[in-house]
Design an enzyme around this catalytic site. Sequence first.
Site, PDB file in Angstrom:
ATOM      1  CG  ASP A 153      -4.894 -51.479  28.340  1.00 42.15           C
ATOM      2  OD1 ASP A 153      -4.206 -52.397  27.104  1.00 42.15           O
ATOM      3  OD2 ASP A 153      -5.808 -50.942  28.675  1.00 42.15           O
ATOM      4  CG  ASN A 185      -9.884 -46.548  17.406  1.00 44.21           C
ATOM      5  OD1 ASN A 185      -9.442 -45.606  16.474  1.00 44.21           O
ATOM      6  ND2 ASN A 185      -9.449 -47.616  18.021  1.00 44.21           N
ATOM      7  CG  ASP A 225      -5.400 -49.870  23.887  1.00 43.00           C
ATOM      8  OD1 ASP A 225      -5.940 -51.670  24.034  1.00 43.00           O
ATOM      9  OD2 ASP A 225      -6.827 -49.562  24.677  1.00 43.00           O
TER      10      ASP A 225
END
Length: 223
Positions: free
Chosen positions: A100, A108, A143
């Site tokens: 992760d 983002n 992700d």
Amino acid sequence: MRSWLFFALASVTLVAHSAFGTQGESQADAAALFELLTLALFAIGFVLLYGADREQLRSIETRAELDPTTGLLNRQAFRELVAAQLRRPRHGPSAVAVVDLDGFKAVNDSRGHPAGDEVLGLVATAIRANLRADDLASRYGGDEFVIHLADCPVDSALRIMERIRAVVAAVTGASGSTVTASVGLALSVDGAQDLDDLVDTADRALLSVKRSGKNQLLLGETV
């Protein structure tokens, strides 16, 4: 394209066959020759057309198995391929790692989704570059990545995943979007046949990493 060329040639020889056929016995041999040539050209054309269709279908199937952003396997394809691996006779333990990304949401939010997609691509490259021939990697969603290390003892699994973790930080940092990786690892000493059990164990280890500061690798309990 090549198939249609053979079909065009076959049409020409078919015309020739018809022309010789109308001239009676004197041209019977020529008519028979052009008939055979016509059949052969049509046959070749159909073989090429079938091969082209199969190649196109395989290309579509391959694209359907991959995550479009990272080029890694998508979740469904990964699960099917790992299940097939786990059914084979095993020579050693297998491992599953859940990766992760730390700080991905900030990329983002601050730089936009194109920058986020670039980071995902870099992470995928870091993963691919450090896997062995039989290992499988997937973007499981968002992700999060899941990796299956086939016939991999614990020391090798730890070494591979630590290397991936280090490379992820290095390549994303060089791109201007520093992202790190938290990793949970599960090991199956006896080659357990259940992928879900391994993923769940790796997930629990990952959760512990996230709670204790991130950017670490933790080996969970053996399944």
